[in-house]
Motif scaffolding. Sequence first.
Motif, PDB file in Angstrom:
ATOM      1  N   ASP A  12     -10.583  -2.579  -1.158  1.00 42.22           N
ATOM      2  CA  ASP A  12     -11.436  -3.242  -0.176  1.00 42.22           C
ATOM      3  C   ASP A  12     -10.514  -3.642   1.010  1.00 42.22           C
ATOM      4  O   ASP A  12      -9.236  -3.766   0.779  1.00 42.22           O
ATOM      5  N   LEU A  13     -10.968  -3.638   2.093  1.00 43.96           N
ATOM      6  CA  LEU A  13     -10.142  -4.136   3.372  1.00 43.96           C
ATOM      7  C   LEU A  13      -8.818  -2.982   3.400  1.00 43.96           C
ATOM      8  O   LEU A  13      -7.584  -3.623   3.147  1.00 43.96           O
ATOM      9  N   PHE A  14      -9.208  -1.568   3.273  1.00 46.45           N
ATOM     10  CA  PHE A  14      -8.003  -0.785   3.146  1.00 46.45           C
ATOM     11  C   PHE A  14      -6.722  -1.244   4.064  1.00 46.45           C
ATOM     12  O   PHE A  14      -6.969  -1.351   5.054  1.00 46.45           O
ATOM     13  N   HIS A  15      -5.513  -1.070   3.481  1.00 44.45           N
ATOM     14  CA  HIS A  15      -4.511  -1.634   4.265  1.00 44.45           C
ATOM     15  C   HIS A  15      -3.260  -0.610   3.614  1.00 44.45           C
ATOM     16  O   HIS A  15      -3.302   0.027   2.983  1.00 44.45           O
ATOM     17  N   ILE A  16      -2.063  -0.958   4.333  1.00 44.28           N
ATOM     18  CA  ILE A  16      -0.901  -0.331   4.137  1.00 44.28           C
ATOM     19  C   ILE A  16      -0.396  -0.333   2.691  1.00 44.28           C
ATOM     20  O   ILE A  16       0.318   0.586   2.088  1.00 44.28           O
ATOM     21  N   GLY A  17      -0.564  -1.461   1.937  1.00 41.70           N
ATOM     22  CA  GLY A  17      -0.093  -1.432   0.617  1.00 41.70           C
ATOM     23  C   GLY A  17      -0.998  -0.380  -0.371  1.00 41.70           C
ATOM     24  O   GLY A  17      -0.346   0.180  -0.960  1.00 41.70           O
ATOM     25  N   LYS A  23       0.348   7.290  -1.573  1.00 41.73           N
ATOM     26  CA  LYS A  23       1.562   8.100  -1.245  1.00 41.73           C
ATOM     27  C   LYS A  23       2.445   8.272  -2.063  1.00 41.73           C
ATOM     28  O   LYS A  23       2.862   9.410  -2.521  1.00 41.73           O
ATOM     29  N   ARG A  24       2.779   7.245  -2.742  1.00 38.26           N
ATOM     30  CA  ARG A  24       3.982   7.139  -4.002  1.00 38.26           C
ATOM     31  C   ARG A  24       3.285   7.792  -5.193  1.00 38.26           C
ATOM     32  O   ARG A  24       4.115   8.492  -5.884  1.00 38.26           O
ATOM     33  N   ALA A  25       2.260   7.459  -5.586  1.00 37.56           N
ATOM     34  CA  ALA A  25       1.418   8.178  -6.743  1.00 37.56           C
ATOM     35  C   ALA A  25       1.606   9.762  -6.559  1.00 37.56           C
ATOM     36  O   ALA A  25       1.992  10.450  -7.462  1.00 37.56           O
ATOM     37  N   LYS A  26       1.193  10.294  -5.338  1.00 37.83           N
ATOM     38  CA  LYS A  26       1.097  11.851  -5.096  1.00 37.83           C
ATOM     39  C   LYS A  26       2.562  12.357  -5.447  1.00 37.83           C
ATOM     40  O   LYS A  26       2.567  13.462  -5.570  1.00 37.83           O
ATOM     41  N   TYR A 121       4.245  -4.105  -6.245  1.00 35.44           N
ATOM     42  CA  TYR A 121       3.208  -4.816  -5.604  1.00 35.44           C
ATOM     43  C   TYR A 121       3.614  -5.194  -4.150  1.00 35.44           C
ATOM     44  O   TYR A 121       4.433  -5.634  -3.888  1.00 35.44           O
ATOM     45  N   THR A 122       2.676  -4.769  -3.094  1.00 35.00           N
ATOM     46  CA  THR A 122       2.983  -5.197  -1.730  1.00 35.00           C
ATOM     47  C   THR A 122       2.539  -6.686  -1.394  1.00 35.00           C
ATOM     48  O   THR A 122       1.392  -6.928  -1.270  1.00 35.00           O
ATOM     49  N   SER A 123       3.554  -7.476  -1.519  1.00 35.12           N
ATOM     50  CA  SER A 123       2.931  -8.931  -1.539  1.00 35.12           C
ATOM     51  C   SER A 123       2.960  -9.214   0.048  1.00 35.12           C
ATOM     52  O   SER A 123       2.174 -10.327   0.139  1.00 35.12           O
ATOM     53  N   HIS A 124       3.392  -8.637   1.165  1.00 38.01           N
ATOM     54  CA  HIS A 124       3.107  -9.183   2.252  1.00 38.01           C
ATOM     55  C   HIS A 124       1.851  -8.980   2.953  1.00 38.01           C
ATOM     56  O   HIS A 124       1.279  -9.513   3.957  1.00 38.01           O
ATOM     57  N   THR A 125       1.001  -8.010   2.353  1.00 44.09           N
ATOM     58  CA  THR A 125      -0.214  -7.375   2.741  1.00 44.09           C
ATOM     59  C   THR A 125      -1.240  -7.400   1.325  1.00 44.09           C
ATOM     60  O   THR A 125      -0.693  -6.712   0.548  1.00 44.09           O
ATOM     61  N   SER A 126      -2.406  -7.986   1.548  1.00 40.58           N
ATOM     62  CA  SER A 126      -3.229  -7.851   0.332  1.00 40.58           C
ATOM     63  C   SER A 126      -4.593  -8.118   1.100  1.00 40.58           C
ATOM     64  O   SER A 126      -4.791  -8.795   1.966  1.00 40.58           O
ATOM     65  N   SER A 127      -5.675  -7.368   0.194  1.00 45.67           N
ATOM     66  CA  SER A 127      -7.015  -7.548   0.561  1.00 45.67           C
ATOM     67  C   SER A 127      -7.273  -9.179   0.477  1.00 45.67           C
ATOM     68  O   SER A 127      -8.005  -9.529   1.499  1.00 45.67           O
ATOM     69  N   THR A 128      -6.710  -9.862  -0.550  1.00 47.05           N
ATOM     70  CA  THR A 128      -6.725 -11.364  -0.405  1.00 47.05           C
ATOM     71  C   THR A 128      -6.356 -11.953   0.602  1.00 47.05           C
ATOM     72  O   THR A 128      -7.123 -12.978   1.308  1.00 47.05           O
ATOM     73  N   ILE A 129      -5.447 -11.816   1.289  1.00 44.67           N
ATOM     74  CA  ILE A 129      -4.713 -12.215   2.262  1.00 44.67           C
ATOM     75  C   ILE A 129      -5.642 -12.071   3.396  1.00 44.67           C
ATOM     76  O   ILE A 129      -5.978 -12.924   4.209  1.00 44.67           O
ATOM     77  N   LEU A 130      -5.904 -10.776   3.708  1.00 44.46           N
ATOM     78  CA  LEU A 130      -6.962 -10.251   4.651  1.00 44.46           C
ATOM     79  C   LEU A 130      -8.404 -11.086   4.712  1.00 44.46           C
ATOM     80  O   LEU A 130      -8.798 -11.406   5.755  1.00 44.46           O
ATOM     81  N   ARG A 131      -8.843 -11.256   3.512  1.00 36.68           N
ATOM     82  CA  ARG A 131     -10.166 -11.844   3.262  1.00 36.68           C
ATOM     83  C   ARG A 131     -10.086 -13.283   3.892  1.00 36.68           C
ATOM     84  O   ARG A 131     -11.000 -13.826   4.524  1.00 36.68           O
TER      85      ARG A 131
END
Length: 137
Positions: A12-17, A23-26, A121-131
Amino acid sequence: MKKIGYTTGVFDLFHIGHLNVLKRAKLECDYLIVGVTSDELSLAAKKKKPVIPFQERLEIVEAIKFVDEVVPQVNYDKMEAWNNLKFDRMFVGDDWKGTDKWNAIEKEFAEVGVEILYFPYTSHTSSTILRDVLNKL
């Protein structure tokens, strides 16, 4: 032999994290399958409905060049997902590492030869922060 990878998320709210995880998974597999969590499952598990509707989140994830296939995630049964998709590796945020739930999943997956890789886990950006930011507007 082709390595099949699998990861899941609400996205949700797609972001760099999100992008970094995909990308890493691929990099760790030849064919990446991504399970996108349904609105109903997200609501039941997290008590919040995603801002972006399910169909749109599916389309966003499908458009990412690192993703080979997108499937709906309608429950959290990882063995059922494996039975349907037969992946070799599963990618999970390291915030789950060492939890009882994931220790049990690791044990179960070890029996069928599935490796679990934990990503930071990308702590500086998350859908929760964006919300939260959106709610303050």
